[in-house]
Design an enzyme around this catalytic site. Structure first.
Site, PDB file in Angstrom:
ATOM      1  N   GLY A  11       0.850  -1.201   0.000  1.00 63.47           N
ATOM      2  CA  GLY A  11       0.000   0.000   0.000  1.00 63.47           C
ATOM      3  C   GLY A  11       0.879   1.242   0.000  1.00 63.47           C
ATOM      4  O   GLY A  11       0.441   2.336   0.354  1.00 63.47           O
ATOM      5  N   GLY A  13       2.058   3.060  -2.245  1.00 62.29           N
ATOM      6  CA  GLY A  13       1.750   4.190  -3.132  1.00 62.29           C
ATOM      7  C   GLY A  13       0.866   5.208  -2.430  1.00 62.29           C
ATOM      8  O   GLY A  13       0.690   6.327  -2.897  1.00 62.29           O
ATOM      9  N   VAL A  16      -0.072   6.654   4.048  1.00 59.74           N
ATOM     10  CA  VAL A  16       0.521   6.095   5.267  1.00 59.74           C
ATOM     11  C   VAL A  16       1.745   5.242   4.912  1.00 59.74           C
ATOM     12  O   VAL A  16       2.799   5.349   5.541  1.00 59.74           O
ATOM     13  CB  VAL A  16      -0.507   5.267   6.078  1.00 59.74           C
ATOM     14  CG1 VAL A  16       0.137   4.679   7.325  1.00 59.74           C
ATOM     15  CG2 VAL A  16      -1.702   6.132   6.472  1.00 59.74           C
ATOM     16  N   GLY A  17       1.603   4.415   3.876  1.00 63.27           N
ATOM     17  CA  GLY A  17       2.727   3.571   3.463  1.00 63.27           C
ATOM     18  C   GLY A  17       3.945   4.411   3.103  1.00 63.27           C
ATOM     19  O   GLY A  17       5.073   4.098   3.499  1.00 63.27           O
ATOM     20  N   ASP A  36       2.392  -1.967  -4.216  1.00 62.38           N
ATOM     21  CA  ASP A  36       1.042  -1.396  -4.303  1.00 62.38           C
ATOM     22  C   ASP A  36       0.349  -2.022  -5.509  1.00 62.38           C
ATOM     23  O   ASP A  36       0.998  -2.352  -6.512  1.00 62.38           O
ATOM     24  CB  ASP A  36       1.105   0.132  -4.479  1.00 62.38           C
ATOM     25  CG  ASP A  36      -0.194   0.807  -4.052  1.00 62.38           C
ATOM     26  OD1 ASP A  36      -0.209   1.474  -2.993  1.00 62.38           O
ATOM     27  OD2 ASP A  36      -1.213   0.676  -4.777  1.00 62.38           O
ATOM     28  N   ARG A  86     -10.458   6.417   5.540  1.00 59.36           N
ATOM     29  CA  ARG A  86     -11.768   6.966   5.908  1.00 59.36           C
ATOM     30  C   ARG A  86     -12.033   8.287   5.207  1.00 59.36           C
ATOM     31  O   ARG A  86     -11.143   9.111   5.062  1.00 59.36           O
ATOM     32  CB  ARG A  86     -11.794   7.239   7.411  1.00 59.36           C
ATOM     33  CG  ARG A  86     -12.133   6.047   8.210  1.00 59.36           C
ATOM     34  CD  ARG A  86     -12.613   6.439   9.586  1.00 59.36           C
ATOM     35  NE  ARG A  86     -11.595   7.168  10.341  1.00 59.36           N
ATOM     36  CZ  ARG A  86     -11.838   7.799  11.476  1.00 59.36           C
ATOM     37  NH1 ARG A  86     -13.065   7.825  11.965  1.00 59.36           N
ATOM     38  NH2 ARG A  86     -10.867   8.405  12.130  1.00 59.36           N
ATOM     39  N   ASN A  99     -12.266  -3.202   3.272  1.00 59.27           N
ATOM     40  CA  ASN A  99     -10.876  -3.503   3.610  1.00 59.27           C
ATOM     41  C   ASN A  99     -10.639  -4.962   3.993  1.00 59.27           C
ATOM     42  O   ASN A  99      -9.527  -5.477   3.796  1.00 59.27           O
ATOM     43  CB  ASN A  99     -10.383  -2.546   4.693  1.00 59.27           C
ATOM     44  CG  ASN A  99     -10.078  -1.168   4.117  1.00 59.27           C
ATOM     45  OD1 ASN A  99     -10.086  -0.990   2.896  1.00 59.27           O
ATOM     46  ND2 ASN A  99      -9.805  -0.190   4.952  1.00 59.27           N
ATOM     47  N   ASN A 124      -7.491  -0.084   8.382  1.00 64.39           N
ATOM     48  CA  ASN A 124      -8.667   0.014   9.267  1.00 64.39           C
ATOM     49  C   ASN A 124      -9.870  -0.762   8.735  1.00 64.39           C
ATOM     50  O   ASN A 124      -9.949  -0.970   7.533  1.00 64.39           O
ATOM     51  CB  ASN A 124      -9.064   1.496   9.399  1.00 64.39           C
ATOM     52  CG  ASN A 124      -8.285   2.169  10.506  1.00 64.39           C
ATOM     53  OD1 ASN A 124      -8.037   1.576  11.547  1.00 64.39           O
ATOM     54  ND2 ASN A 124      -7.912   3.416  10.278  1.00 64.39           N
ATOM     55  N   HIS A 179      -9.347   0.659  18.504  1.00 68.13           N
ATOM     56  CA  HIS A 179      -8.922   1.811  17.697  1.00 68.13           C
ATOM     57  C   HIS A 179     -10.147   2.426  17.015  1.00 68.13           C
ATOM     58  O   HIS A 179     -10.274   2.431  15.798  1.00 68.13           O
ATOM     59  CB  HIS A 179      -7.879   1.374  16.670  1.00 68.13           C
ATOM     60  CG  HIS A 179      -7.367   2.504  15.824  1.00 68.13           C
ATOM     61  ND1 HIS A 179      -6.831   3.651  16.352  1.00 68.13           N
ATOM     62  CD2 HIS A 179      -7.301   2.664  14.479  1.00 68.13           C
ATOM     63  CE1 HIS A 179      -6.466   4.460  15.375  1.00 68.13           C
ATOM     64  NE2 HIS A 179      -6.750   3.886  14.216  1.00 68.13           N
TER      65      HIS A 179
HETATM   66  N1  NAD Z   1      -4.051   2.208  12.226  1.00 69.11           N
HETATM   67  C1  NAD Z   1      -3.841   3.499  12.128  1.00 69.11           C
HETATM   68  O1  NAD Z   1      -3.375   4.142  13.071  1.00 69.11           O
HETATM   69  C2  NAD Z   1      -4.171   4.199  10.826  1.00 69.11           C
HETATM   70  C3  NAD Z   1      -3.887   5.557  10.648  1.00 69.11           C
HETATM   71  C4  NAD Z   1      -4.167   6.139   9.409  1.00 69.11           C
HETATM   72  C5  NAD Z   1      -4.714   5.375   8.379  1.00 69.11           C
HETATM   73  N2  NAD Z   1      -4.990   4.065   8.606  1.00 69.11           N
HETATM   74  C6  NAD Z   1      -5.536   3.201   7.562  1.00 69.11           C
HETATM   75  O2  NAD Z   1      -4.475   2.857   6.660  1.00 69.11           O
HETATM   76  C7  NAD Z   1      -5.014   2.553   5.384  1.00 69.11           C
HETATM   77  C8  NAD Z   1      -4.289   3.366   4.317  1.00 69.11           C
HETATM   78  O3  NAD Z   1      -4.540   4.745   4.482  1.00 69.11           O
HETATM   79  P1  NAD Z   1      -3.921   5.806   3.448  1.00 69.11           P
HETATM   80  O4  NAD Z   1      -4.318   7.142   3.945  1.00 69.11           O
HETATM   81  O5  NAD Z   1      -2.476   5.512   3.197  1.00 69.11           O
HETATM   82  O6  NAD Z   1      -4.750   5.440   2.131  1.00 69.11           O
HETATM   83  P2  NAD Z   1      -4.310   5.673   0.601  1.00 69.11           P
HETATM   84  O7  NAD Z   1      -5.541   5.561  -0.214  1.00 69.11           O
HETATM   85  O8  NAD Z   1      -3.476   6.897   0.507  1.00 69.11           O
HETATM   86  O9  NAD Z   1      -3.366   4.418   0.322  1.00 69.11           O
HETATM   87  C9  NAD Z   1      -3.840   3.103   0.263  1.00 69.11           C
HETATM   88  C10 NAD Z   1      -3.033   2.407  -0.790  1.00 69.11           C
HETATM   89  O10 NAD Z   1      -3.394   1.018  -0.773  1.00 69.11           O
HETATM   90  C11 NAD Z   1      -3.317   0.567  -2.121  1.00 69.11           C
HETATM   91  N3  NAD Z   1      -4.040  -0.687  -2.256  1.00 69.11           N
HETATM   92  C12 NAD Z   1      -5.388  -0.895  -2.277  1.00 69.11           C
HETATM   93  N4  NAD Z   1      -5.649  -2.201  -2.463  1.00 69.11           N
HETATM   94  C13 NAD Z   1      -4.457  -2.840  -2.521  1.00 69.11           C
HETATM   95  C14 NAD Z   1      -4.056  -4.188  -2.697  1.00 69.11           C
HETATM   96  N5  NAD Z   1      -4.963  -5.172  -2.812  1.00 69.11           N
HETATM   97  N6  NAD Z   1      -2.733  -4.472  -2.741  1.00 69.11           N
HETATM   98  C15 NAD Z   1      -1.810  -3.503  -2.620  1.00 69.11           C
HETATM   99  N7  NAD Z   1      -2.124  -2.193  -2.466  1.00 69.11           N
HETATM  100  C16 NAD Z   1      -3.428  -1.875  -2.421  1.00 69.11           C
HETATM  101  C17 NAD Z   1      -3.912   1.714  -2.922  1.00 69.11           C
HETATM  102  O11 NAD Z   1      -3.569   1.633  -4.292  1.00 69.11           O
HETATM  103  C18 NAD Z   1      -3.294   2.918  -2.217  1.00 69.11           C
HETATM  104  O12 NAD Z   1      -2.078   3.322  -2.817  1.00 69.11           O
HETATM  105  C19 NAD Z   1      -6.519   2.852   5.478  1.00 69.11           C
HETATM  106  O13 NAD Z   1      -7.209   1.661   5.770  1.00 69.11           O
HETATM  107  C20 NAD Z   1      -6.599   3.807   6.674  1.00 69.11           C
HETATM  108  O14 NAD Z   1      -7.860   3.828   7.286  1.00 69.11           O
HETATM  109  C21 NAD Z   1      -4.723   3.459   9.792  1.00 69.11           C
END
Ligand code: NAD
Length: 315
Positions: A11, A13, A16-17, A36, A86, A99, A124, A179
């Protein structure tokens, strides 16, 4: 040949990643593999970060950015941030349907290509996704760890420091439980500032305000930015990666399967965990006040319900 730790971020791209990758590169934690489903953003993030090295003094010209799960092979630590973030007004619970499917598919790849890795789940709704990851991989609980307590605790510590007018470095406080905005449990009873109880610094009203700000910390940022936050989530998650690849034995709040601790078996909640090369090497129980115990019980009920929804989706 001396092998550097291999850290794969799925993820990557996304926001968070990419943030996890950024902190990991700055700390020179190891070889990074950015994965990604959309390979171009992953490659773009990797290239952007690599070019920052020219000024920031890190040397990371060897990166892998791909959509191929085979790149997971040999990974020591895998961070899963794949999923949909979200939207403003959307609850973490509403994310589960989308998810869970994404996390399930990725975990099948993790099991196939990196059966010895420690998996850190960030997607999440967090505690339910850790459950999905544990079910699908079949890894022991030491190697399936959720990142959320590090973020919620960072917010709690920050709001405490702001209210008390002190350095955040001297604030020791944890958020346990679920969470979610409703069911996270900021632990006030053992929160300290420089080894002095927070109640010596702040009135009961101020502490209540801090707790409320902490609980709505994610929603506040989602409202301001339009998507969920990424810098603090990335920093907290990277701290977990560092604790594992450097075998630090840090005690951090993480979501893991409880195996009798706190009188709970089989549910996933945020608890103090020792993070070392083994992953979640140990889980510690803390004493809770009566109000915290009531909040904990509510969190347990909420997470059990989410877990049951996820179980239904897994089939
Ligand atoms: N646990 C925490 O503290 C916390 C904090 C912030 C965000 N999050 C969660 O983290 C996740 C990512 O958030 P974000 O803001 O980076 O979102 P984002 O949309 O910026 O990034 C998500 C990435 O996942 C990729 N993706 C989707 N399906 C995939 C798959 N099957 N294989 C590989 N890659 C795939 C997308 O192409 C995208 O680049 C969300 O679920 C968000 O709710 C968790």
């Amino acid at each position: 040949m001396i092998k550097r730790p291999k850290i794969a971020i799925i993820g990557a791209g996304g926001n968070v990643g990419a943030a996890v990758a950024q902190w990991a590169v700055l700390k020179e934690l190891g070889e990074l593999v950015l994965i990604d489903i959309k390979p171009q953003p992953a490659e773009g993030r990797a290239l952007d970060l690599t070019q920052a090295g020219a000024w920031e003094g890190f040397n990371n010209t060897r990166f892998v950015a791909t959509d191929k799960p085979e790149a997971l092979a040999g990974a020591d630590v895998i961070v899963m941030t794949a999923g949909v973030p979200r939207k403003p007004g959307q609850s973490r619970e509403e994310l589960i349907g989308i998810n869970a499917g994404i996390v399930k598919g990725i975990c099948q790849d993790v099991k196939k290509y990196a059966p010895e890795a420690v998996l850190i789940v960030v997607s999440n709704p967090l505690d339910a996704m850790v459950f999905v990851a544990k079910q699908v991989t079949g890894f022991p609980r030491e190697r399936v760890i959720g990142s959320a307590g590090v973020l919620d605790s960072a917010r709690f510590r920050t709001y405490l420091a702001m209210a008390a007018g002190v350095s955040v470095e001297d604030v020791q406080a944890m958020v346990l439980g679920a969470h979610t905005d409703k069911d996270m449990v900021p632990i006030v009873s053992s929160a300290m500032i420089g080894n002095v109880p927070v109640t010596k610094f702040l009135s009961a009203e101020k502490i209540t305000e801090v707790v409320e700000n902490t609980k709505k910390g994610g929603a506040t940022l989602t409202g301001l930015i339009g998507t969920s936050a990424w810098l603090a989530p990335g920093a907290g998650t990277c701290l977990m990666v560092e604790a594992i690849v450097r075998d630090q034995g840090r005690i951090l709040p993480c979501s893991v399967e409880l195996q009798g601790e706190f009188g709970v078996k089989g549910a996933f909640l945020g608890v103090p965990v020792k993070l070392s090369a083994k992953g979640a090497e140990a889980v510690y129980e803390v004493e809770l006040s009566a109000a915290e115990k009531a909040a904990w019980d509510k969190a347990l009920a909420a997470n059990t319900e989410l877990m049951n929804i996820a179980r239904g989706i897994l089939g």
